[in-house]
Structure formats: structure tokens, C-alpha cells
Write an enzyme that holds these catalytic residues in place. Structure first.
Site, short mmCIF file in Angstrom:
data_model
loop_
_atom_site.label_atom_id
_atom_site.label_comp_id
_atom_site.label_asym_id
_atom_site.label_seq_id
_atom_site.Cartn_x
_atom_site.Cartn_y
_atom_site.Cartn_z
N HIS A 132 0.86 -1.19 0.00
CA HIS A 132 0.00 0.00 0.00
C HIS A 132 0.89 1.24 0.00
CE1 HIS A 132 -1.43 3.27 2.75
NE2 HIS A 132 -2.39 3.32 1.85
N THR A 135 -0.01 9.23 -0.84
CA THR A 135 0.42 10.54 -0.38
C THR A 135 -0.65 11.54 -0.79
OG1 THR A 135 1.78 10.84 -2.38
CG2 THR A 135 2.91 10.11 -0.38
N HIS A 166 12.15 -1.31 4.29
CA HIS A 166 12.36 -0.30 5.32
C HIS A 166 13.58 0.57 5.03
CE1 HIS A 166 9.29 -0.84 8.45
NE2 HIS A 166 9.22 -2.09 8.01
N HIS A 200 -8.89 -5.63 16.84
CA HIS A 200 -9.76 -6.78 17.13
C HIS A 200 -9.07 -8.11 16.81
CE1 HIS A 200 -10.71 -6.00 12.82
NE2 HIS A 200 -10.87 -7.30 12.75
N GLY A 283 -18.40 11.81 -0.18
CA GLY A 283 -19.15 11.62 -1.41
C GLY A 283 -18.33 11.29 -2.63
#
Length: 300
Positions: A132, A135, A166, A200, A283
Site C-alpha cells: 500500500h 500521499t 524499510h 480486534h 461523497g
């Protein structure tokens, strides 16, 4: 001041669209590279590009963008690379959210403008990590800021892949120097670890990366330059991992692990992701907002 704001908006929107074009071209090049094994019999994938639009409550045009999605490719089972530039007035709930973030005067003048690029890639081969990146720049008459980052989401983890990713994120951060008195990479890595945690499930959705929001140091040029660097380091961070693992053989168990991990990814994006919530509440085209969802997922 208005001229300066308009020039900044144009520069940011133009950069995000340029970055979108670079990534789309690079991903189609990956599709064109023939390889043995799992690629045999599959045609090279191509992006379907669809203009998107946003309509204000009064029916007027409120901007839009480009939704670029590739499905069923040799390398990418589904990938979306979206660009948008939208504007209008924030609703009451969004105004309260902005006020909670320290933006004054939203009730008196709730205008906003936003532009950005958003990318999610779900890979055919379980050995190649999902990824993913996004910006963005957000503007109101009262404040502006940048946000974004990138994180790696493998279902089958390789320590060397994580280290490479990284290292590129650190390379994007280091030229900009410290942020709020801290090493920028360390700060944004920790922010990503916190932000991309799935409460969760009690675990992270991947192996992290960097994340930042509300970036306004008072130096627009420096903050924009840093945001550009984050985008520029995405392809060097991700493409070598694809090239290294795209032809690796996989088992049914590997594919099962991938589908289960995609379920975790979908849960996070639907329940916690700020961008998903803002896109739907403001929207914007729902298909563009939800392009991050995987083509297939599984829950035990």
C-alpha cells in the site's frame, strides 16, 4: 495569498498525477516481463482507466480523478492506482473531526480541497507481498497539511524483503532531517506500527513501513519535497521484491495463507482506515474508494 494557495494546489495535484503515471507504466512493464512457471498461459495485464467524479450537495461539480485498476494479470491479481483532486464544503461531522485535529474556523468557512495518489496491490504469487502507498495534500482556508506513507503486507514473510523495504523508507526520510525533534524515520515507522495495527485481531496487518498525517512544519516547500521523496522511493522499495519472487513456485497452503491475510487486510480497510472513511463520507466515487479491497479473500 490566494495565488500562492492556488499555485501550491496545482503543484501538488500535478505531482501526484505524475507519480501515478510513473507507477502505472512501471507495473505494466513488470507484466510484460515473461517468466517461467506461474506466468505460462497468462496474458500481460493492463490497467483499465476510468474517470471519477464527485458531486456537491447542490449538484455542482466538486472535482474527481482517475481510477486505474488492473485485474487478472501475470503478476498483479488486482492493483489499483488512483489519483484524485476534489473540493467543496465539509459536512458537519467532518467539520467536527477537523476541529478535533486543531483546525480552527471550520464552522464559519468549511471549504476544503484535497489531492493525492492511493495505491494498493494484491499479487498473484503468495511469495510476493501486497503493498500500500498513498500521499496527499489537504487544504482549508485555515490550514494545510500533507500525509501518507507506504507499508508492506506479506502473507509469507521474508526478513530480507522487510529490511529492503524499510531501508528505502528510511532513505526517503533522512534527507528531510528530524521531525518534532526526533529521527524522522523512527518517528514515522512507529506511527505506522501504531496506525496499521488491527485491534480486534491483536496484530499488525503487515510488516510496517512509514505513516504520517497533519504534516505542516510551516515550510510548505520542505514538506512537499519530503512527500515527493516518499513517492519517489516507492518503486525502488517494491519493484525489486516483485522481480525476486514473482516466479517462485507456491503450494495450496501458501495460497490459503494469502487469502486469509487478505481477509485481515479487508477488515482493516473497512473498519479503521481514515482514507476509506473520508472518501465515503465526502461523497467520492465509492468504487474508487473501495478499490483497495482484494479480488478474493478468506476467513477461517
Amino acid at each position: 495569498m490566494t495565488d500562492t494557495a492556488d499555485a501550491r494546489k496545482a503543484a501538488a495535484a500535478g505531482w501526484f498525477q505524475e507519480l501515478r503515471d510513473r507507477i502505472v507504466a512501471a507495473f505494466e512493464t513488470l507484466e510484460d516481463a515473461n517468466a517461467p512457471g506461474p506466468f505460462e498461459g497468462l496474458a500481460a495485464g493492463r490497467f483499465d482507466v476510468t474517470p471519477t467524479s464527485r458531486t456537491a450537495d447542490d449538484g455542482s461539480d466538486a472535482g474527481g480523478g482517475l481510477m486505474s485498476v488492473m485485474r487478472g494479470g501475470r503478476v498483479f491479481e488486482k492493483v489499483g492506482v488512483n489519483w484524485s483532486e476534489v473540493h467543496g464544503q465539509l459536512g458537519e461531522r467532518a467539520q467536527k473531526a477537523m476541529a478535533a485535529r486543531g483546525v480552527p474556523g471550520m464552522a464559519e468557512d468549511p471549504r476544503f480541497w484535497a489531492s493525492g495518489i492511493s495505491l494498493v496491490a494484491h499479487m498473484r504469487n503468495p511469495h510476493v507481498p501486497a503493498v500500500h502507498m498513498n500521499t496527499r495534500m489537504f487544504w482549508t482556508p485555515h490550514a494545510w497539511w500533507f500525509g501518507g506513507g507506504s507499508d508492506l503486507n506479506p502473507c509469507l514473510e521474508y526478513a530480507e524483503d522487510t529490511a529492503h523495504f524499510h531501508a528505502q523508507m528510511k532513505a526517503a526520510c533522512d534527507p528531510a532531517g528530524p521531525l518534532d525533534g526526533q529521527d524522522r524515520y523512527d518517528k514515522l515507522k512507529a506511527w505506522a506500527d501504531e496506525y496499521f495495527f488491527v485491534p480486534h485481531r491483536g496484530r499488525a496487518r503487515g510488516v510496517g513501513g512509514i505513516f504520517y498525517d497533519d504534516l505542516n512544519t510551516g515550510d510548505w516547500d520542505a514538506d512537499f519535497r519530503f512527500t515527493q521523496d516518499v513517492g519517489k522511493h516507492f518503486l525502488p522499495a517494491f519493484v525489486p521484491l516483485v522481480e525476486k519472487r514473482r516466479a517462485d513456485p507456491w503450494t495450496d497452503a501458501d495460497k490459503d495463507a494469502q487469502l486469509v491475510h487478505r481477509g485481515l487486510y479487508a477488515e482493516y480497510n473497512l473498519v479503521y482506515d481514515r482514507g476509506t472513511k473520508f472518501g465515503l463520507e465526502s461523497g467520492h466515487d465509492a468504487n474508487a474508494v473501495l478499490m483497495s479491497l482484494p479480488p478474493e479473500a478468506k476467513w477461517h
